[in-house]
Design an enzyme around this catalytic site. Structure first.
Site, PDB file in Angstrom:
ATOM      1  CB  SER A  45      14.711 -86.471 101.314  1.00 54.43           C
ATOM      2  OG  SER A  45      13.438 -86.168 101.842  1.00 54.43           O
ATOM      3  CE  LYS A  88      12.262 -83.191  99.321  1.00 54.80           C
ATOM      4  NZ  LYS A  88      12.803 -84.435  99.734  1.00 54.80           N
TER       5      LYS A  88
END
Length: 180
Positions: A45, A88
């Site tokens: 990701s 993230k």
């Protein structure tokens, strides 16, 4: 046969080694609990910034001295299951309006999309999305937008400041790399 003096030296040496090991373990524990966060990234990701299997170090004290800001890569407790830690990038700050249209991110009703030189590839366009980031919270996306379970997909889409564990500073395996 050993003299009492030799026995005492052996015991003293063993005690010295045990002391060193205990002190090193306490220092490592304090560093890990209060100063650094060590994490392995299990998914794609965040590629190409952080690759699958990379190990990163975050600094736990960063946000005691400054506020999290757009562009920071953070380690945090996943809002939908706080037993999991995620990595993230912060895209939306408290009070921001985040719109995703035609595979691009727009902030605060801007007509110009956010410049994101860190993303792996352009986002595949999907249905328009609109988010209003609450006070004390952040909107986070992976750098590999086409392969990221991030704020767009979560039941609880915002990361609250008190759930941020650390700001990622560098990757140490494989090889050293500063994270920007």
């Amino acid at each position: 046969m050993m003299s009492k003096n030799s026995d005492f030296d052996v015991v003293k040496e063993i005690f010295s080694w045990i002391s060193i090991i205990v002190v090193a373990a306490v220092i490592a524990l304090v560093l890990n609990l209060f100063i650094i966060a060590n994490s392995r990234v299990p998914s794609a990701s965040m590629e190409n910034t952080i690759m699958t299997g990379d190990r990163v170090v975050g600094f736990r004290l960063t946000y005691l001295f400054q506020e999290p800001k757009r562009g920071d890569v953070i380690i945090f407790k996943f809002p939908d299951d706080e037993s999991l830690y995620y990595v993230k990038r912060i895209i939306g700050e408290p009070g921001d309006i985040v719109d995703i249209k035609d595979g691009k991110v727009y902030l605060n009703n801007s007509e110009t999309p956010l410049e994101e030189d860190y993303i792996k590839e352009p986002m595949i366009p999907e249905a328009d999305m609109h988010f209003e980031v609450p006070e004390g919270a952040f909107f986070c996306l992976g750098d590999n937008r086409n392969n990221s379970a991030d704020s767009r997909r979560w039941v609880h889409p915002y990361v609250y400041k008190e759930k941020i564990i650390a700001k990622v500073i560098f990757r140490y395996f494989p090889g050293f790399k500063m994270i920007k």
